[in-house]
Write a protein that holds these residues in place. Structure first.
Motif, PDB file in Angstrom:
ATOM      1  N   LEU A  14      -3.946 -14.134  10.901  1.00 51.17           N
ATOM      2  CA  LEU A  14      -3.504 -15.223  10.014  1.00 51.17           C
ATOM      3  C   LEU A  14      -3.850 -14.922   8.563  1.00 51.17           C
ATOM      4  O   LEU A  14      -3.046 -15.172   7.646  1.00 51.17           O
ATOM      5  N   GLN A  15      -5.028 -14.364   8.349  1.00 47.49           N
ATOM      6  CA  GLN A  15      -5.461 -14.037   6.994  1.00 47.49           C
ATOM      7  C   GLN A  15      -4.570 -12.961   6.372  1.00 47.49           C
ATOM      8  O   GLN A  15      -4.297 -12.988   5.169  1.00 47.49           O
ATOM      9  N   TRP A  16      -4.095 -12.040   7.181  1.00 49.31           N
ATOM     10  CA  TRP A  16      -3.215 -10.990   6.660  1.00 49.31           C
ATOM     11  C   TRP A  16      -1.937 -11.567   6.054  1.00 49.31           C
ATOM     12  O   TRP A  16      -1.388 -11.006   5.108  1.00 49.31           O
ATOM     13  N   ILE A  17      -1.451 -12.686   6.602  1.00 52.30           N
ATOM     14  CA  ILE A  17      -0.232 -13.301   6.059  1.00 52.30           C
ATOM     15  C   ILE A  17      -0.453 -13.715   4.612  1.00 52.30           C
ATOM     16  O   ILE A  17       0.413 -13.526   3.754  1.00 52.30           O
ATOM     17  N   ASP A  18      -1.646 -14.258   4.324  1.00 46.82           N
ATOM     18  CA  ASP A  18      -1.959 -14.656   2.950  1.00 46.82           C
ATOM     19  C   ASP A  18      -2.083 -13.434   2.041  1.00 46.82           C
ATOM     20  O   ASP A  18      -1.789 -13.511   0.838  1.00 46.82           O
ATOM     21  N   GLU A  19      -2.509 -12.304   2.615  1.00 52.86           N
ATOM     22  CA  GLU A  19      -2.680 -11.089   1.820  1.00 52.86           C
ATOM     23  C   GLU A  19      -1.372 -10.325   1.613  1.00 52.86           C
ATOM     24  O   GLU A  19      -1.286  -9.464   0.730  1.00 52.86           O
ATOM     25  N   ILE A  20      -0.353 -10.627   2.419  1.00 55.85           N
ATOM     26  CA  ILE A  20       0.947  -9.958   2.303  1.00 55.85           C
ATOM     27  C   ILE A  20       2.010 -11.024   2.065  1.00 55.85           C
ATOM     28  O   ILE A  20       2.644 -11.523   3.002  1.00 55.85           O
ATOM     29  N   PRO A  21       2.211 -11.435   0.819  1.00 57.41           N
ATOM     30  CA  PRO A  21       3.170 -12.514   0.538  1.00 57.41           C
ATOM     31  C   PRO A  21       4.598 -12.077   0.811  1.00 57.41           C
ATOM     32  O   PRO A  21       4.918 -10.876   0.774  1.00 57.41           O
ATOM     33  N   PRO A  22       5.487 -13.025   1.094  1.00 57.94           N
ATOM     34  CA  PRO A  22       6.886 -12.675   1.362  1.00 57.94           C
ATOM     35  C   PRO A  22       7.580 -12.156   0.107  1.00 57.94           C
ATOM     36  O   PRO A  22       7.287 -12.586  -1.012  1.00 57.94           O
ATOM     37  N   ALA A  23       8.504 -11.215   0.308  1.00 57.32           N
ATOM     38  CA  ALA A  23       9.285 -10.689  -0.811  1.00 57.32           C
ATOM     39  C   ALA A  23      10.332 -11.708  -1.232  1.00 57.32           C
ATOM     40  O   ALA A  23      10.778 -12.540  -0.426  1.00 57.32           O
ATOM     41  N   GLN A  24      10.714 -11.651  -2.505  1.00 54.01           N
ATOM     42  CA  GLN A  24      11.759 -12.547  -3.001  1.00 54.01           C
ATOM     43  C   GLN A  24      13.114 -12.063  -2.488  1.00 54.01           C
ATOM     44  O   GLN A  24      13.587 -10.996  -2.855  1.00 54.01           O
ATOM     45  N   MET A  25      13.723 -12.852  -1.614  1.00 54.18           N
ATOM     46  CA  MET A  25      15.000 -12.475  -1.010  1.00 54.18           C
ATOM     47  C   MET A  25      15.910 -13.691  -0.923  1.00 54.18           C
ATOM     48  O   MET A  25      15.436 -14.832  -0.889  1.00 54.18           O
ATOM     49  N   SER A  26      17.209 -13.428  -0.857  1.00 58.61           N
ATOM     50  CA  SER A  26      18.181 -14.520  -0.776  1.00 58.61           C
ATOM     51  C   SER A  26      18.649 -14.771   0.658  1.00 58.61           C
ATOM     52  O   SER A  26      19.250 -15.797   0.937  1.00 58.61           O
ATOM     53  N   SER A  27      18.369 -13.842   1.578  1.00 58.62           N
ATOM     54  CA  SER A  27      18.847 -13.989   2.954  1.00 58.62           C
ATOM     55  C   SER A  27      18.063 -15.075   3.681  1.00 58.62           C
ATOM     56  O   SER A  27      16.886 -15.309   3.405  1.00 58.62           O
ATOM     57  N   ARG A  28      18.735 -15.702   4.647  1.00 59.36           N
ATOM     58  CA  ARG A  28      18.119 -16.806   5.383  1.00 59.36           C
ATOM     59  C   ARG A  28      17.032 -16.293   6.329  1.00 59.36           C
ATOM     60  O   ARG A  28      15.985 -16.895   6.463  1.00 59.36           O
ATOM     61  N   TYR A  29      17.292 -15.176   7.010  1.00 63.13           N
ATOM     62  CA  TYR A  29      16.352 -14.632   7.981  1.00 63.13           C
ATOM     63  C   TYR A  29      15.899 -13.236   7.562  1.00 63.13           C
ATOM     64  O   TYR A  29      16.600 -12.519   6.853  1.00 63.13           O
ATOM     65  N   GLY A  30      14.727 -12.863   8.029  1.00 62.68           N
ATOM     66  CA  GLY A  30      14.285 -11.477   7.943  1.00 62.68           C
ATOM     67  C   GLY A  30      13.685 -11.045   6.624  1.00 62.68           C
ATOM     68  O   GLY A  30      14.253 -10.203   5.927  1.00 62.68           O
ATOM     69  N   ASN A  31      12.516 -11.592   6.281  1.00 60.52           N
ATOM     70  CA  ASN A  31      11.846 -11.136   5.071  1.00 60.52           C
ATOM     71  C   ASN A  31      11.162  -9.799   5.343  1.00 60.52           C
ATOM     72  O   ASN A  31      10.371  -9.666   6.274  1.00 60.52           O
ATOM     73  N   ILE A  32      11.477  -8.799   4.509  1.00 59.37           N
ATOM     74  CA  ILE A  32      11.014  -7.433   4.779  1.00 59.37           C
ATOM     75  C   ILE A  32       9.496  -7.283   4.690  1.00 59.37           C
ATOM     76  O   ILE A  32       8.947  -6.296   5.178  1.00 59.37           O
ATOM     77  N   SER A  33       8.799  -8.236   4.109  1.00 61.43           N
ATOM     78  CA  SER A  33       7.342  -8.155   4.043  1.00 61.43           C
ATOM     79  C   SER A  33       6.716  -8.249   5.431  1.00 61.43           C
ATOM     80  O   SER A  33       5.570  -7.827   5.635  1.00 61.43           O
ATOM     81  N   PHE A  34       7.459  -8.783   6.394  1.00 62.37           N
ATOM     82  CA  PHE A  34       6.951  -8.841   7.765  1.00 62.37           C
ATOM     83  C   PHE A  34       6.698  -7.432   8.298  1.00 62.37           C
ATOM     84  O   PHE A  34       5.787  -7.220   9.099  1.00 62.37           O
ATOM     85  N   ARG A  35       7.490  -6.469   7.846  1.00 62.00           N
ATOM     86  CA  ARG A  35       7.284  -5.090   8.290  1.00 62.00           C
ATOM     87  C   ARG A  35       5.940  -4.558   7.810  1.00 62.00           C
ATOM     88  O   ARG A  35       5.267  -3.810   8.529  1.00 62.00           O
TER      89      ARG A  35
END
Length: 387
Positions: free
Chosen positions: A153-174
């Motif tokens: 859970l803490q890693w999610i705070d350390e890896i913020p989502p990338a700015q994207m326009s798509s509805r699904y699939g933020n590449i920061s999850f990779r």
């Protein structure tokens, strides 16, 4: 002026009962003339509306467009004790074995499948009648697993989502998933007894596949099943014991659900293999099973209580089923009966015991018997593929 008798009369009003449009038995279905044989059975017409006074008979977890008969006929799964392995240990890298419906049938008939499903039932029974906050036995193993999930859970705070326009699939999850691949095994090794350090070759792949797919950036019931399989492997090694089951559900699985909800929201994970409106939920199944068990024989809350927003607001923190309903209502817009008709139908079941047994049967048919889901499932020495 009346029309000549040899001319056809105008079509009947659509308000008349549909059955009046059909000729009686012994008449031709095309021209209406007499015939010497009985007409063939009339095909059902999906475009015809039922009579206004029709009310569907509600039943637990069977109102599906497909496989409803299989779910109805399926026996209710029963709890089974997990046999603990003994030396010599033969841990091996697990592989995929299911590729066809024949493979599914072989898996369903195997002791491995029956015991794994029995483990799920045992977890469900362990939480029966308990709130999440109720006291439960928390062993060092359970505490260690909860700590691992808090780290993720803490890693999610350390890896913020990338700015994207798509509805699904933020590449920061990779990036989050890559960190899991790099550090996940060391996290597991911290609580494994020395005699089971070698088991990581077999149990770590289940753990990695428990949090979605890094390439497709999706998550579904197959990944959730992998997390249950990872816990099952720990139970087979005797690391998770029967007295831990209550804590596994109330502490471990609740924390896992919190983690997955955050991953889904922050990184916009795509639902993997969702049934759309005819599915139970876009991502999860097990919390509905465990949550319905929590509410069995509850004095006040019934299945229909999910429509009471005050109940959802005040009790979703204590009951997983209500938490799931509240989350669905939060992320989906419109009428509940339209975007979640199956959950709406289940709310008409008279008691939670029937809901729970229906969901267990549905999990077997809709998850464990589905090739698109189970083709990714792994088999090794702990969860054997029966030749």
């Amino acid at each position: 002026m009346e029309p000549p008798k040899d001319q056809h009369t105008p079509e009947k009003s659509p308000s008349e009962p549909p059955s009046s449009a059909y000729p009686p038995s012994g008449c031709c279905t095309n021209c209406g003339g007499p015939t010497i044989s009985e007409p063939p059975p009339l095909a059902s017409l999906p475009e015809m509306s039922p009579p206004p006074n029709y009310r569907p008979i509600r039943a637990p977890a069977i109102n599906l467009p497909h496989n409803s008969q299989a779910i109805i006929l399926s026996p209710v799964p029963h709890a089974e004790r997990v046999p603990v392995v003994t030396p010599p240990y033969q841990f091996q890298s697990p592989v995929k074995r299911i590729h066809s419906p024949d493979d599914i049938r072989r898996f369903q008939e195997s002791p491995s499948c029956k015991n794994f499903l029995g483990f799920i039932v045992s977890l469900s029974e362990s939480i029966c009648g308990h709130k999440i906050s109720d006291h439960c036995h928390v062993s060092p193993t359970v505490a260690a697993i909860v700590s691992i999930l808090e780290t993720l859970l803490q890693w999610i705070d350390e890896i913020p989502p990338a700015q994207m326009s798509s509805r699904y699939g933020n590449i920061s999850f990779r990036s989050w998933h890559e960190r899991l691949a790099e550090r996940g095994e060391s996290l597991i090794l911290e609580f494994l007894p020395d005699e089971f350090k070698g088991s990581t070759i077999e149990i770590v792949p289940y753990f990695f596949d428990s949090f979605g797919n890094g390439s497709r950036i999706d998550y579904g019931t197959g990944h959730e099943t992998n997390f249950a399989a990872w816990l099952y492997c720990l139970a087979k090694m005797g690391i998770v014991k029967e007295e831990d089951y209550h804590g596994v559900v109330a502490r471990v699985f609740v924390k896992y659900l919190e983690l997955m909800r955050k991953l889904q929201m922050v990184y916009c994970l795509e639902p993997a293999g969702s049934h759309g409106v005819w599915g139970l939920d876009d991502y999860h199944f097990l919390p509905f099973i465990f949550g319905s068990s929590q509410l069995i024989d509850h004095k006040y809350m019934k299945p229909k209580s999910i429509h009471n927003d005050d109940i959802l607001e005040n009790f979703s923190g204590e009951y997983m089923y209500l938490s799931c309903i509240a989350f669905v209502k939060k992320v989906k817009k419109g009428l509940f009966a339209e975007h979640s008709p199956l959950l709406d139908d289940i709310s008409g079941v008279p008691n939670w015991k029937k809901v729970n047994s229906g969901l267990l049967k549905m999990y077997k048919v809709e998850v464990l018997e589905k090739v698109p889901i189970m083709q990714h499932f792994l088999f090794g020495w702990l969860i054997k593929w029966e030749e």
